[in-house]
Design a protein around this motif. Sequence first.
Motif, PDB file in Angstrom:
ATOM      1  N   VAL A 224       0.845  -1.191   0.000  1.00 24.06           N
ATOM      2  CA  VAL A 224       0.000   0.000   0.000  1.00 24.06           C
ATOM      3  C   VAL A 224       0.882   1.243   0.000  1.00 24.06           C
ATOM      4  N   GLY A 225       0.500   2.220  -0.811  1.00 27.27           N
ATOM      5  CA  GLY A 225       1.234   3.464  -0.881  1.00 27.27           C
ATOM      6  C   GLY A 225       0.834   4.431   0.219  1.00 27.27           C
ATOM      7  N   SER A 226       1.460   5.606   0.224  1.00 24.69           N
ATOM      8  CA  SER A 226       1.283   6.566   1.316  1.00 24.69           C
ATOM      9  C   SER A 226       1.362   7.987   0.775  1.00 24.69           C
ATOM     10  N   ALA A 227       0.954   8.928   1.607  1.00 28.40           N
ATOM     11  CA  ALA A 227       1.076  10.349   1.260  1.00 28.40           C
ATOM     12  C   ALA A 227       1.500  11.112   2.499  1.00 28.40           C
ATOM     13  N   ILE A 228       2.630  11.798   2.433  1.00 31.40           N
ATOM     14  CA  ILE A 228       3.034  12.616   3.577  1.00 31.40           C
ATOM     15  C   ILE A 228       2.317  13.958   3.494  1.00 31.40           C
ATOM     16  N   THR A 266      11.789  12.450   5.145  1.00 34.96           N
ATOM     17  CA  THR A 266      10.880  11.334   4.945  1.00 34.96           C
ATOM     18  C   THR A 266      10.828  10.903   3.484  1.00 34.96           C
ATOM     19  N   LEU A 267      11.172  11.792   2.567  1.00 31.48           N
ATOM     20  CA  LEU A 267      11.198  11.430   1.149  1.00 31.48           C
ATOM     21  C   LEU A 267      12.202  10.320   0.860  1.00 31.48           C
ATOM     22  N   ASP A 268      13.150  10.094   1.776  1.00 28.78           N
ATOM     23  CA  ASP A 268      14.150   9.049   1.572  1.00 28.78           C
ATOM     24  C   ASP A 268      13.527   7.663   1.435  1.00 28.78           C
ATOM     25  N   VAL A 269      12.331   7.455   2.010  1.00 32.62           N
ATOM     26  CA  VAL A 269      11.700   6.135   1.935  1.00 32.62           C
ATOM     27  C   VAL A 269      10.584   6.107   0.900  1.00 32.62           C
ATOM     28  N   ASN A 270      10.584   7.092   0.000  1.00 33.47           N
ATOM     29  CA  ASN A 270       9.715   7.093  -1.176  1.00 33.47           C
ATOM     30  C   ASN A 270       8.222   6.958  -0.890  1.00 33.47           C
ATOM     31  N   PRO A 271       7.646   7.891  -0.169  1.00 33.41           N
ATOM     32  CA  PRO A 271       6.188   7.905  -0.089  1.00 33.41           C
ATOM     33  C   PRO A 271       5.608   8.095  -1.485  1.00 33.41           C
ATOM     34  N   SER A 272       4.388   7.626  -1.683  1.00 27.95           N
ATOM     35  CA  SER A 272       3.784   7.706  -3.016  1.00 27.95           C
ATOM     36  C   SER A 272       3.483   9.131  -3.432  1.00 27.95           C
ATOM     37  N   MET A 273       3.102   9.964  -2.480  1.00 24.51           N
ATOM     38  CA  MET A 273       2.689  11.329  -2.783  1.00 24.51           C
ATOM     39  C   MET A 273       3.156  12.271  -1.682  1.00 24.51           C
ATOM     40  N   VAL A 274       3.203  13.537  -2.052  1.00 23.32           N
ATOM     41  CA  VAL A 274       3.303  14.630  -1.083  1.00 23.32           C
ATOM     42  C   VAL A 274       2.007  15.412  -1.174  1.00 23.32           C
ATOM     43  N   MET A 275       1.326  15.600  -0.044  1.00 21.15           N
ATOM     44  CA  MET A 275       0.103  16.395  -0.025  1.00 21.15           C
ATOM     45  C   MET A 275       0.419  17.798   0.463  1.00 21.15           C
ATOM     46  N   MET A 276      -0.007  18.791  -0.319  1.00 20.27           N
ATOM     47  CA  MET A 276       0.278  20.178   0.006  1.00 20.27           C
ATOM     48  C   MET A 276      -0.763  20.747   0.959  1.00 20.27           C
ATOM     49  N   SER A 277      -0.295  21.572   1.864  1.00 21.87           N
ATOM     50  CA  SER A 277      -1.144  22.290   2.804  1.00 21.87           C
ATOM     51  C   SER A 277      -1.934  23.391   2.089  1.00 21.87           C
ATOM     52  N   LEU A 278      -3.064  23.759   2.688  1.00 15.07           N
ATOM     53  CA  LEU A 278      -3.859  24.884   2.193  1.00 15.07           C
ATOM     54  C   LEU A 278      -3.554  26.177   2.938  1.00 15.07           C
TER      55      LEU A 278
END
Length: 388
Positions: A224-228, A266-278
Amino acid sequence: MALPLALSACSGDAGSDSSISMPDTEIMHGSLEKSAVPSVADDSPHGKAVRAVEAMDIDERIGQLVMVPLPAGSDPSMLRDLIVDRHVGSVLIIGNWDSGTTGVSAATSELQSYAPSNNRLLMTTDQEGGSVQHLRGSGFDTMPSATYQGTMDTAQLRQSAATWGAQLKTAGINVDLAPVVGTVTVDRSSNAPIGALYRDFGLDAAGNAEHAKAFIQGLSDSGVGSAIKHYPGLGSVTGNTDFTSNGILDTTTTLDGPEINAFNTTLDVNPSMVMMSLATYQRIDPDNPAVFSRSLITDYLRGTIGFQGVITSDSMSAAALNGIQPSDLGVRLVEAGGDLACIGAFSYVQPVLDGLKAKSSADPSFAQQVTRSAERVMTLKYSLGIAQ
């Protein structure tokens, strides 16, 4: 974003030794902005993605850039026309789903039946733990809050996250819009979006990053993928962007501070996405919320940091963006360098799609940005094994 339980959408809105093939580090962190059509011999996820997108028309490319909601209690057939006719490529399962893995799986299976057999849907949900756990019932553990997860050692958290990830996979979910990597820097009770809801790991920035890595790796161990989220952090504001446009100006976060570095690490472990703040970050880009900040997304996150994976939004139907025409929301995300418009309210879906289509038709350079974004989304799909 993270509305507790039924109200949440998008945010609340893989490790290198994982069992699934997440995007290679060179793909996620390399420089692929000027991607040319690779040779037939290039069977990497990116190479396959470029060929797949080349074969799409503009409507199909736009469809890959929109994530539409299916609220609990809704008939999956409500999304059929969007998936079949508008080529929408991602679905957000939101609300109080208490039907267990069997009930969720029935819904996700029906939705996948509407998609092309060689390009299945990104099927996402918010499953953080504590007050933000959309999927419950038989087959789903009751997850502790992220703050409690922060009391676990990282090996234990990774193992627990692998269990939670396996439950999501059984239910047909392939990306969890988690974890929250923000660091609370103000009084917890005054930090409405994160601290007051115990959505952070409750540690300093470095500790939060290590626990976020463990959570991501555990999900990845289960396929399963993830999004930080929510880049570059919601731990220094008072207002919850889901509900208000007040109190969402961050006056302290900087590009060289520990809070944003927790995300970058945290990008070192390759999350599937980065979610941007509003939220808006005064010391980074005082003129635009992070989700629409080209200086933050294209110049810094993609340019300086080198992240070339999928960048998604927090819910574009959130109160923080109420002053913007819905038809402009997806356009502004893509113009800033983002890819995937996450939408929590169904009424916003058509305007976002139509806005992207109108801009693409009028502006060839924007149409090229759409193509690049579609390539990034398709690269993720090939990496997760849901495109063939």
